[in-house]
Design an enzyme around this catalytic site. Structure first.
Site, PDB file in Angstrom:
ATOM      1  N   LYS A 188       0.825  -1.214   0.000  1.00 23.17           N
ATOM      2  CA  LYS A 188       0.000   0.000   0.000  1.00 23.17           C
ATOM      3  C   LYS A 188       0.858   1.263   0.000  1.00 23.17           C
ATOM      4  O   LYS A 188       2.063   1.206   0.229  1.00 23.17           O
ATOM      5  CB  LYS A 188      -0.945  -0.003   1.203  1.00 23.17           C
ATOM      6  CG  LYS A 188      -1.766  -1.275   1.361  1.00 23.17           C
ATOM      7  CD  LYS A 188      -2.893  -1.451   0.355  1.00 23.17           C
ATOM      8  CE  LYS A 188      -3.560  -2.797   0.579  1.00 23.17           C
ATOM      9  NZ  LYS A 188      -4.830  -2.996  -0.084  1.00 23.17           N
TER      10      LYS A 188
HETATM   11  C1  LIG Z   1      -5.838  -4.053   0.700  1.00 24.77           C
HETATM   12  C2  LIG Z   1      -7.270  -3.699   0.745  1.00 24.77           C
HETATM   13  C3  LIG Z   1      -8.095  -4.070   1.821  1.00 24.77           C
HETATM   14  C4  LIG Z   1      -7.667  -5.036   2.894  1.00 24.77           C
HETATM   15  O1  LIG Z   1      -6.536  -4.700   3.585  1.00 24.77           O
HETATM   16  P1  LIG Z   1      -5.688  -5.874   4.331  1.00 24.77           P
HETATM   17  O2  LIG Z   1      -4.726  -5.099   5.147  1.00 24.77           O
HETATM   18  O3  LIG Z   1      -5.046  -6.679   3.276  1.00 24.77           O
HETATM   19  O4  LIG Z   1      -6.638  -6.644   5.160  1.00 24.77           O
HETATM   20  C5  LIG Z   1      -9.392  -3.596   1.837  1.00 24.77           C
HETATM   21  N1  LIG Z   1      -9.872  -2.828   0.857  1.00 24.77           N
HETATM   22  C6  LIG Z   1      -9.123  -2.472  -0.211  1.00 24.77           C
HETATM   23  C7  LIG Z   1      -9.718  -1.604  -1.269  1.00 24.77           C
HETATM   24  C8  LIG Z   1      -7.804  -2.908  -0.309  1.00 24.77           C
HETATM   25  O5  LIG Z   1      -7.073  -2.570  -1.373  1.00 24.77           O
END
Ligand SMILES: *Cc1c(COP(=O)(O)O)cnc(C)c1O
Length: 373
Positions: A186
């Protein structure tokens, strides 16, 4: 070596000393769970958003789960969101016992089509979860208008949009709360899992703190309403504190990678050919993913593989077509834009430390493949 869309090792090589020092700081601190690093990160991440409250949690999925619960969403409630998203958005809605209701996305920016919101609201609707997908914000003015008219809670899914802005406001600060993921890929990524929920409401903050700690007040071993164990890990929090000081630079790095693609590929852009990402007026994009579109996507990806370039599709299957959500009864054809996109989109490598020579290799290969179609 095969080129992939994401790699953390270049960043690790650049930041190794600081990251290892973060680990040392926590290991030597005498408190391994909910210590100074989690508290510090929460204060700093809230302040970065101009808010008073941030609660660190174990991942982005649970940020949505706890966020929904803290806002009063529970079994049987309907939650309006999109099917063009990472499955965890919808998994989280399901996990609280609520029923996901999907609206389609827009052709130009692939985000929630807010013109369709009103018609999706029923007597059972309790909340809207707009997803700021790929790094830019949903039209939040429209979302907030529908929410206000119908008394709905708004939880922003900011997992892909750290620092993205919409008419001057930052993702996560516009709704009742904003759910973040710090999954390593991210825009702000940990070295493992992590998440957070930000809010301006002190009651929501208190509810979130209980929910992540079994349902207990942290200093008082009694459960009134059972919660979860969803704490942000202390080591990840310290790493995130260090990386938060560089978040503006990471975003700038992503923007310059995007500009380089734009310069090198815009002459190929055409409605029936390659479609580059578009920043909607009023938005400041943080380019979590660089998602392009081509009608012969599968062939393009196959040809790129022969150049040793393996690209991702985010996401190849709309959530409503997945086996786990077919019981919702959203038939094929119900979300035409979402379904068409899933067959045409793919992602070019995007991260702030993407080596320029690697980016050039992708650009050259893509130009060659498209010229040969
Ligand atoms: C990555 C993501 C999540 C989930 O996050 P995690 O930390 O992997 O549980 C939820 N919503 C979106 C749009 C994402 O890209």
């Amino acid at each position: 070596m095969t080129t992939r869309v994401w790699d953390y090792l270049p960043e690790y090589r650049n930041e190794r000393e600081d990251l290892l020092d973060a680990v040392e700081t926590v290991f030597g601190s005498g408190q391994l769970v909910l210590g100074a690093s989690v508290r510090g990160f929460e204060a700093e991440f809230a302040a970065w958003h101009g808010l008073d409250h941030c609660v660190g949690v174990d991942n982005g999925t649970n940020a949505i789960v706890l966020g929904l619960e803290a806002l009063g969403v529970g079994p049987g409630d309907e939650v309006v969101t999109v099917s063009n998203t990472a499955a965890p958005t919808v998994v989280a809605i399901d996990a609280v016992g609520a029923v996901p209701v999907f609206v389609d996305v827009r052709e130009d920016d692939y985000l929630m089509d807010t013109d369709l919101l009103e018609a999706a609201v029923t007597d059972r609707t309790r909340a809207i979860v707009p997803v700021h997908l790929y790094g830019q914000c949903v039209d939040m003015d429209a979302v907030l208008r529908v929410a206000r008219d119908h008394g709905l809670a708004v939880l922003e899914d900011c997992a892909q949009a750290h620092g993205a802005r919409h008419r001057g406001r930052t993702a996560g600060t516009m709704g009742d709360a904003g759910a973040f993921s710090f999954y390593p890929t991210k825009v702000l990524g940990a070295y493992g899992d992590g998440g957070a929920v930000v809010t301006r409401d002190p009651d929501t903050d208190r509810a979130l703190r209980r929910l992540r700690y079994y349902g207990m007040e942290e200093t008082y071993y009694v459960v009134d309403t059972p919660g979860h164990n969803s704490r942000l890990d202390e080591v990840q929090a310290e790493i995130l504190r260090r990386k938060l000081t560089r978040l503006d630079a990471y975003i700038e790095g992503r923007r310059s990678v995007a500009r380089r693609y734009e310069e090198a590929l815009s002459d190929l852009a055409a409605p029936d050919g390659l479609v580059l990402p578009r920043t909607t007026p009023g938005n400041e994009h943080v380019h979590y993913l660089y998602v392009v579109r081509h009608p012969r996507r599968d062939l393009v990806l196959k040809e790129l593989l022969r150049h040793d370039i393996a690209l991702n599709i985010s996401y190849p299957w709309p959530v409503h077509t997945m086996k786990g959500f077919r019981h919702l009864g959203v038939g094929e054809g119900a979300l035409p834009v979402t379904e068409r996109l899933a067959g045409e989109i793919f992602s070019l490598p995007m991260y702030p430390s993407l080596p320029p020579d690697l980016q050039d290799r992708v650009i050259e290969a893509l130009r060659e493949v498209l010229a040969g179609l």
